[in-house]
Design an enzyme around this catalytic site. Sequence first.
Site, PDB file in Angstrom:
ATOM      1  N   ARG A 176      91.150 -27.691  78.881  1.00 39.55           N
ATOM      2  CA  ARG A 176      90.616 -26.478  79.498  1.00 39.55           C
ATOM      3  C   ARG A 176      90.852 -26.604  80.996  1.00 39.55           C
ATOM      4  O   ARG A 176      90.270 -27.475  81.652  1.00 39.55           O
ATOM      5  CB  ARG A 176      89.123 -26.279  79.216  1.00 39.55           C
ATOM      6  CG  ARG A 176      88.608 -25.017  79.945  1.00 39.55           C
ATOM      7  CD  ARG A 176      87.312 -24.475  79.400  1.00 39.55           C
ATOM      8  NE  ARG A 176      86.179 -25.348  79.675  1.00 39.55           N
ATOM      9  CZ  ARG A 176      84.911 -25.023  79.398  1.00 39.55           C
ATOM     10  NH1 ARG A 176      84.637 -23.857  78.814  1.00 39.55           N
ATOM     11  NH2 ARG A 176      83.929 -25.861  79.655  1.00 39.55           N
ATOM     12  N   HIS A 201      84.499 -27.892  83.613  1.00 36.80           N
ATOM     13  CA  HIS A 201      83.108 -28.300  83.788  1.00 36.80           C
ATOM     14  C   HIS A 201      82.877 -29.778  83.505  1.00 36.80           C
ATOM     15  O   HIS A 201      81.743 -30.251  83.665  1.00 36.80           O
ATOM     16  CB  HIS A 201      82.197 -27.476  82.867  1.00 36.80           C
ATOM     17  CG  HIS A 201      82.143 -26.022  83.210  1.00 36.80           C
ATOM     18  ND1 HIS A 201      81.770 -25.554  84.446  1.00 36.80           N
ATOM     19  CD2 HIS A 201      82.433 -24.917  82.473  1.00 36.80           C
ATOM     20  CE1 HIS A 201      81.816 -24.233  84.467  1.00 36.80           C
ATOM     21  NE2 HIS A 201      82.220 -23.818  83.276  1.00 36.80           N
ATOM     22  N   ASP A 242      78.539 -18.275  78.438  1.00 35.91           N
ATOM     23  CA  ASP A 242      78.865 -17.379  79.540  1.00 35.91           C
ATOM     24  C   ASP A 242      78.866 -15.920  79.098  1.00 35.91           C
ATOM     25  O   ASP A 242      78.489 -15.030  79.871  1.00 35.91           O
ATOM     26  CB  ASP A 242      80.222 -17.747  80.147  1.00 35.91           C
ATOM     27  CG  ASP A 242      80.099 -18.846  81.194  1.00 35.91           C
ATOM     28  OD1 ASP A 242      79.128 -18.807  81.971  1.00 35.91           O
ATOM     29  OD2 ASP A 242      80.961 -19.729  81.235  1.00 35.91           O
ATOM     30  N   GLU A 256      84.765 -14.444  77.773  1.00 38.34           N
ATOM     31  CA  GLU A 256      83.430 -14.934  78.102  1.00 38.34           C
ATOM     32  C   GLU A 256      82.721 -14.047  79.127  1.00 38.34           C
ATOM     33  O   GLU A 256      81.760 -14.479  79.758  1.00 38.34           O
ATOM     34  CB  GLU A 256      83.500 -16.371  78.610  1.00 38.34           C
ATOM     35  CG  GLU A 256      84.511 -16.598  79.725  1.00 38.34           C
ATOM     36  CD  GLU A 256      84.622 -18.052  80.138  1.00 38.34           C
ATOM     37  OE1 GLU A 256      83.684 -18.826  79.856  1.00 38.34           O
ATOM     38  OE2 GLU A 256      85.643 -18.424  80.745  1.00 38.34           O
ATOM     39  N   ASP A 272     102.862 -30.247  80.969  1.00 43.73           N
ATOM     40  CA  ASP A 272     103.816 -31.291  81.309  1.00 43.73           C
ATOM     41  C   ASP A 272     103.234 -32.681  81.085  1.00 43.73           C
ATOM     42  O   ASP A 272     103.954 -33.616  80.714  1.00 43.73           O
ATOM     43  CB  ASP A 272     104.263 -31.161  82.768  1.00 43.73           C
ATOM     44  CG  ASP A 272     105.258 -30.030  82.984  1.00 43.73           C
ATOM     45  OD1 ASP A 272     105.759 -29.484  81.985  1.00 43.73           O
ATOM     46  OD2 ASP A 272     105.517 -29.692  84.157  1.00 43.73           O
TER      47      ASP A 272
END
Length: 249
Positions: A70, A45, A168, A142, A84
């Site tokens: 995230r 987001h 959420d 969520e 990575d």
Amino acid sequence: MVDRLRAALDRGDPAIGTWCTLPGTWSAEVLGAAGFDWVVADLQHGAPTWETLLPVLQAVELGGAAPVVRVGWNDPASIMRALDLGAAGVIVPMVDDADAAVRAARACRYPPDGDRSFGPLRRRFPDVASANSGVLCLPMIETAAGLANAEQIAGAPGVDGVFLGPVDLALGLGLGLDPSMRHPDVLAAVDRCVAATRAHGRVVATTASSTGHARDLIARGVAMVTVGSDRNFVAAGAARELAALQNDR
């Protein structure tokens, strides 16, 4: 994990984090140097992108905080790419059951514990065991389905804990939009996740709407909590200074 986050969790102290939602590296560097244990680069987001993620992670690390990402979805390729590039761990959205949690966890671990392909660009470990234990996998609970399966998700092989998404979750439970994150049903979900993770020696992470809320979450047993974000810190600081000057008029 970077030492600051690992040390807090090893001591049993709450690990305090925040969110990096702006696209540049300057705010990431400021947050990393502010003393937070961990900083989340939000690809779901927030404004950071895959093109800007590497310097954002570097900027967070420069200040000594652990950079966590995230990812946008439970996509093994995205999880492996974030690790990575140097993420100390990943938060994986919308995990509804144990199978989805296992899929996320296996993307974080090299064989024989997982399916991660070898190709680290930055964060290197002396052996597979330390590499597999050196990153965090936090699937997000969520949704109503995720909460119903909280115990199975928390106990899934390779999972280090769960990240409860309170806004959420409130929407998924039919409670409406609740930025305070303090609805009794959401707090009951926190307690349920804490009990579920403790049964497996794992942790709960979540986000707080205020410092007071963060204190309450920590008292409930949350081990990793985020407060604020770069965007919100800028907005709050600007509003505070403007209000002070307007009061002088």
